[in-house]
Motif scaffolding. Structure first.
Motif, PDB file in Angstrom:
ATOM      1  N   PRO A  91      38.579  64.207  40.808  1.00 23.25           N
ATOM      2  CA  PRO A  91      39.658  63.816  41.708  1.00 23.25           C
ATOM      3  C   PRO A  91      39.124  63.612  43.125  1.00 23.25           C
ATOM      4  CG  PRO A  91      40.230  65.798  40.463  1.00 23.25           C
ATOM      5  CD  PRO A  91      38.769  65.548  40.262  1.00 23.25           C
ATOM      6  N   ILE A  92      39.678  62.616  43.805  1.00 18.60           N
ATOM      7  CA  ILE A  92      39.261  62.290  45.161  1.00 18.60           C
ATOM      8  C   ILE A  92      40.489  62.357  46.070  1.00 18.60           C
ATOM      9  CG2 ILE A  92      38.257  60.521  46.663  1.00 18.60           C
ATOM     10  CD1 ILE A  92      36.246  61.496  44.604  1.00 18.60           C
ATOM     11  N   ASN A  93      40.391  63.102  47.154  1.00 17.10           N
ATOM     12  CA  ASN A  93      41.481  63.156  48.120  1.00 17.10           C
ATOM     13  C   ASN A  93      41.309  61.977  49.077  1.00 17.10           C
ATOM     14  OD1 ASN A  93      43.189  63.641  50.302  1.00 17.10           O
ATOM     15  ND2 ASN A  93      42.974  65.849  50.141  1.00 17.10           N
ATOM     16  N   PRO A  94      42.248  61.011  49.057  1.00 14.51           N
ATOM     17  CA  PRO A  94      42.082  59.821  49.887  1.00 14.51           C
ATOM     18  C   PRO A  94      42.290  60.079  51.376  1.00 14.51           C
ATOM     19  CG  PRO A  94      44.218  59.774  48.827  1.00 14.51           C
ATOM     20  CD  PRO A  94      43.489  60.981  48.281  1.00 14.51           C
ATOM     21  N   ASN A  95      42.763  61.258  51.725  1.00 17.85           N
ATOM     22  CA  ASN A  95      43.006  61.593  53.130  1.00 17.85           C
ATOM     23  C   ASN A  95      41.849  62.349  53.770  1.00 17.85           C
ATOM     24  OD1 ASN A  95      45.713  60.499  53.335  1.00 17.85           O
ATOM     25  ND2 ASN A  95      46.272  62.111  51.895  1.00 17.85           N
ATOM     26  N   LYS A  96      40.780  62.545  53.015  1.00 12.49           N
ATOM     27  CA  LYS A  96      39.600  63.242  53.528  1.00 12.49           C
ATOM     28  C   LYS A  96      38.385  62.346  53.370  1.00 12.49           C
ATOM     29  CE  LYS A  96      41.121  67.958  52.603  1.00 12.49           C
ATOM     30  NZ  LYS A  96      40.754  69.231  51.976  1.00 12.49           N
ATOM     31  N   ASP A  97      37.298  62.722  54.032  1.00 14.66           N
ATOM     32  CA  ASP A  97      36.042  61.992  53.866  1.00 14.66           C
ATOM     33  C   ASP A  97      35.609  62.079  52.409  1.00 14.66           C
ATOM     34  OD1 ASP A  97      35.965  61.394  56.558  1.00 14.66           O
ATOM     35  OD2 ASP A  97      34.549  63.003  57.062  1.00 14.66           O
ATOM     36  N   LEU A  98      35.017  60.997  51.908  1.00 12.78           N
ATOM     37  CA  LEU A  98      34.522  61.007  50.535  1.00 12.78           C
ATOM     38  C   LEU A  98      33.402  62.033  50.393  1.00 12.78           C
ATOM     39  CD1 LEU A  98      34.285  57.181  49.752  1.00 12.78           C
ATOM     40  CD2 LEU A  98      36.038  58.795  48.993  1.00 12.78           C
ATOM     41  N   PRO A  99      33.423  62.809  49.313  1.00 14.12           N
ATOM     42  CA  PRO A  99      32.342  63.776  49.085  1.00 14.12           C
ATOM     43  C   PRO A  99      31.118  63.059  48.485  1.00 14.12           C
ATOM     44  CG  PRO A  99      33.965  63.933  47.331  1.00 14.12           C
ATOM     45  CD  PRO A  99      34.480  62.921  48.309  1.00 14.12           C
ATOM     46  N   ILE A 100      30.463  62.266  49.323  1.00  8.89           N
ATOM     47  CA  ILE A 100      29.372  61.405  48.861  1.00  8.89           C
ATOM     48  C   ILE A 100      28.247  62.201  48.197  1.00  8.89           C
ATOM     49  CG2 ILE A 100      27.550  59.814  49.650  1.00  8.89           C
ATOM     50  CD1 ILE A 100      30.379  58.583  49.477  1.00  8.89           C
ATOM     51  N   GLY A 101      27.895  63.348  48.744  1.00  7.44           N
ATOM     52  CA  GLY A 101      26.833  64.164  48.143  1.00  7.44           C
ATOM     53  C   GLY A 101      27.193  64.591  46.734  1.00  7.44           C
ATOM     54  N   LEU A 102      28.416  65.050  46.542  1.00  3.59           N
ATOM     55  CA  LEU A 102      28.884  65.483  45.227  1.00  3.59           C
ATOM     56  C   LEU A 102      28.946  64.300  44.268  1.00  3.59           C
ATOM     57  CD1 LEU A 102      30.116  67.534  43.262  1.00  3.59           C
ATOM     58  CD2 LEU A 102      32.345  67.042  44.310  1.00  3.59           C
ATOM     59  N   ILE A 103      29.520  63.192  44.715  1.00  9.09           N
ATOM     60  CA  ILE A 103      29.623  62.001  43.855  1.00  9.09           C
ATOM     61  C   ILE A 103      28.231  61.546  43.437  1.00  9.09           C
ATOM     62  CG2 ILE A 103      30.297  59.569  43.769  1.00  9.09           C
ATOM     63  CD1 ILE A 103      32.568  60.332  45.784  1.00  9.09           C
ATOM     64  N   GLY A 104      27.327  61.459  44.401  1.00  9.77           N
ATOM     65  CA  GLY A 104      25.958  61.031  44.095  1.00  9.77           C
ATOM     66  C   GLY A 104      25.272  61.948  43.105  1.00  9.77           C
ATOM     67  N   ALA A 105      25.421  63.253  43.293  1.00 10.49           N
ATOM     68  CA  ALA A 105      24.783  64.214  42.386  1.00 10.49           C
ATOM     69  C   ALA A 105      25.345  64.107  40.971  1.00 10.49           C
ATOM     70  CB  ALA A 105      24.965  65.638  42.918  1.00 10.49           C
ATOM     71  N   LEU A 106      26.670  63.964  40.863  1.00 10.60           N
ATOM     72  CA  LEU A 106      27.284  63.864  39.533  1.00 10.60           C
ATOM     73  C   LEU A 106      26.897  62.567  38.828  1.00 10.60           C
ATOM     74  CD1 LEU A 106      30.813  65.330  40.301  1.00 10.60           C
ATOM     75  CD2 LEU A 106      28.989  66.399  38.951  1.00 10.60           C
ATOM     76  N   LEU A 107      26.857  61.462  39.569  1.00 10.54           N
ATOM     77  CA  LEU A 107      26.464  60.201  38.948  1.00 10.54           C
ATOM     78  C   LEU A 107      24.982  60.201  38.571  1.00 10.54           C
ATOM     79  CD1 LEU A 107      28.539  57.546  40.940  1.00 10.54           C
ATOM     80  CD2 LEU A 107      29.082  58.686  38.778  1.00 10.54           C
ATOM     81  N   GLU A 108      24.150  60.832  39.383  1.00 17.65           N
ATOM     82  CA  GLU A 108      22.725  60.945  39.022  1.00 17.65           C
ATOM     83  C   GLU A 108      22.565  61.759  37.740  1.00 17.65           C
ATOM     84  OE1 GLU A 108      19.847  59.521  40.164  1.00 17.65           O
ATOM     85  OE2 GLU A 108      21.250  58.302  41.337  1.00 17.65           O
ATOM     86  N   LYS A 109      23.316  62.842  37.628  1.00 16.72           N
ATOM     87  CA  LYS A 109      23.273  63.652  36.402  1.00 16.72           C
ATOM     88  C   LYS A 109      23.741  62.823  35.214  1.00 16.72           C
ATOM     89  CE  LYS A 109      22.975  67.458  34.005  1.00 16.72           C
ATOM     90  NZ  LYS A 109      21.658  67.928  33.578  1.00 16.72           N
ATOM     91  N   ALA A 110      24.828  62.056  35.394  1.00 11.20           N
ATOM     92  CA  ALA A 110      25.352  61.232  34.304  1.00 11.20           C
ATOM     93  C   ALA A 110      24.330  60.186  33.845  1.00 11.20           C
ATOM     94  CB  ALA A 110      26.659  60.566  34.730  1.00 11.20           C
ATOM     95  N   LYS A 111      23.528  59.679  34.752  1.00 15.10           N
ATOM     96  CA  LYS A 111      22.521  58.664  34.399  1.00 15.10           C
ATOM     97  C   LYS A 111      21.490  59.210  33.419  1.00 15.10           C
ATOM     98  CE  LYS A 111      22.610  56.255  38.803  1.00 15.10           C
ATOM     99  NZ  LYS A 111      21.812  55.978  40.020  1.00 15.10           N
ATOM    100  N   THR A 112      21.277  60.508  33.442  1.00 11.99           N
ATOM    101  CA  THR A 112      20.243  61.084  32.562  1.00 11.99           C
ATOM    102  C   THR A 112      20.631  60.970  31.089  1.00 11.99           C
ATOM    103  OG1 THR A 112      21.142  63.346  32.642  1.00 11.99           O
ATOM    104  CG2 THR A 112      19.545  62.735  34.355  1.00 11.99           C
ATOM    105  N   PHE A 113      21.884  60.651  30.784  1.00 15.14           N
ATOM    106  CA  PHE A 113      22.321  60.527  29.399  1.00 15.14           C
ATOM    107  C   PHE A 113      22.235  59.096  28.879  1.00 15.14           C
ATOM    108  CE2 PHE A 113      24.711  64.126  31.269  1.00 15.14           C
ATOM    109  CZ  PHE A 113      24.081  65.131  30.559  1.00 15.14           C
ATOM    110  N   TYR A 114      21.650  58.206  29.672  1.00 12.01           N
ATOM    111  CA  TYR A 114      21.533  56.800  29.270  1.00 12.01           C
ATOM    112  C   TYR A 114      20.084  56.418  29.059  1.00 12.01           C
ATOM    113  CZ  TYR A 114      26.415  56.214  30.443  1.00 12.01           C
ATOM    114  OH  TYR A 114      27.783  56.323  30.474  1.00 12.01           O
TER     115      TYR A 114
END
Length: 114
Positions: A91-114
């Protein structure tokens, strides 16, 4: 396809519109192997040609989220499985700054399954 994608973002109301557009740009620019696609009438992102993640807005909370296709293989307290078999959402709160570090870390982890 591009017209459907663009319209999907443009038809959202603020602050979701700006939040989703920022996520779109960030995800696309995070890796040259990520491509954008229009699947199931929603914006998807593919990694190495395979479905990777998508953007959507929760019908109850009206908050945007990132759906991670192989999210069930990632253990992280920020990810929610709910009634999904394979996918988890961030979930992303549109009224706050994007949690870019968290998003990047989760997507990097997800890439390891491809």
């Amino acid at each position: 396809m591009l017209r459907d994608l663009d319209n999907w973002y443009l038809n959202k109301s603020e602050p979701n519109k700006s939040c989703l557009q920022a996520l779109r740009i960030w995800i696309q620019n995070s890796d040259e192997q990520i491509t954008e696609a229009w699947k199931y009438r929603m914006p998807f992102f593919c990694f190495k040609g395979k479905m990777f993640c998508y953007l959507w807005v929760d019908k109850k909370s009206h908050q945007p989220y990132i759906g991670i296709v192989k999210g069930n293989q990632i253990k992280h307290k920020a990810l929610l499985q709910e009634k999904r078999a394979k996918m988890k959402i961030l979930p992303i709160n549109p009224n706050k700054d994007l949690p870019i570090g968290l998003i990047g870390a989760l997507l990097e982890k997800a890439k390891t399954f491809y």
